[in-house]
Design an enzyme around this catalytic site. Structure first.
Site, PDB file in Angstrom:
ATOM      1  N   VAL A  72       0.878  -1.066  -0.005  1.00  0.00           N
ATOM      2  CA  VAL A  72       0.089  -0.224   0.018  1.00  0.00           C
ATOM      3  C   VAL A  72       0.879   1.292  -0.003  1.00  0.00           C
ATOM      4  O   VAL A  72       1.695   1.403   0.936  1.00  0.00           O
ATOM      5  CB  VAL A  72      -0.824   0.122   1.248  1.00  0.00           C
ATOM      6  N   LYS A  73       0.726   2.033  -0.979  1.00  0.00           N
ATOM      7  CA  LYS A  73       1.575   3.167  -1.055  1.00  0.00           C
ATOM      8  C   LYS A  73       0.820   4.688  -0.586  1.00  0.00           C
ATOM      9  O   LYS A  73      -0.475   4.768  -0.919  1.00  0.00           O
ATOM     10  CB  LYS A  73       1.687   3.639  -2.606  1.00  0.00           C
TER      11      LYS A  73
END
Length: 222
Positions: free
Chosen positions: A87-88
């Site tokens: 997850v960025k």
């Protein structure tokens, strides 16, 4: 050093994978838009295709929300798509809170849009899996992107942080070499910056001579 490719183009990801050096993929909303990928369902399906191509490699998928609740909601949905999704999260106040939340949940994260050692320190403290300092964008404003990687390396080594330095906004082969020299854990780059490492005029001229000599030898024994 790990090699990630920074694209949402499936053909380029396949080419990098076929080369045998690909460790992961990074994407962002701009790269998705460049490939004409729009709409939540299409974006999700595209991430799944990338994960299938880049078998076993981490694939960074960016949240759009800028508030904590939104980032958590989006991030959990992205992480549920595939075990290799990372997850960025943007380097903002609520982003740091989200990094801690996901870290406590055992969900991998990539803290993006990092431009200072202080930001990188906060990301590591919050438990980010990766931190993405943007080398090229700093160079664009006459700052030293490579020096930032070096500063983060020293800080992380001082305190034993396990967060990996993922050098982003890598524009060309010299960026790749410089990041390797100072100990970046990962680089993410366009395909041409990776394949550019193959090139050297002495390799080309040397191979040409070997092949010419081989042809002469074959003709002599014909």
């Amino acid at each position: 050093m790990k090699f990630f490719i920074d694209t949402a183009n499936l053909d380029q990801i396949r080419e990098a994978q076929d080369l045998g050096v690909l460790d992961g993929v990074t994407t962002n909303p701009s790269l998705m838009a460049k490939e004409g990928i729009t709409g939540d369902e299409n974006v999700r399906n595209h991430y799944l295709e990338i994960c299938t191509i880049c078998d076993g490699g981490d694939v960074s998928a960016e949240v759009i929300s800028t508030d904590f609740e939104g980032m958590v909601r989006e991030g959990e949905a992205l992480a549920a798509l595939h075990p290799n999704i990372v997850v960025k999260i943007p380097m903002i106040k609520d982003g740091v809170k989200a990094l801690r939340y996901f870290s406590d949940k055992g969900i991998k994260t990539n803290c993006t849009l990092v431009f200072s050692p202080g930001q990188a320190l906060l990301a590591a403290k919050a438990g980010a899996t990766y931190v993405s300092p943007f080398v090229g964008r700093l160079d664009d404003i006459s700052a030293d992107g490579i020096q930032l990687i070096q500063q983060i390396r020293v800080i992380y080594d001082n305190y034993g942080y396990e967060t990996e330095i993922l050098a982003a906004s890598v524009r060309h082969t010299m960026h790749v070499i410089q990041c390797a020299e100072i100990g970046a854990d990962v680089i993410t780059a366009p395909l041409e910056a990776i394949t550019g490492l193959l090139k050297h005029p002495l390799t080309d001229s040397g191979l040409e001579k070997f092949l010419a000599d081989h042809r002469k030898s074959q003709q002599m024994h014909a």
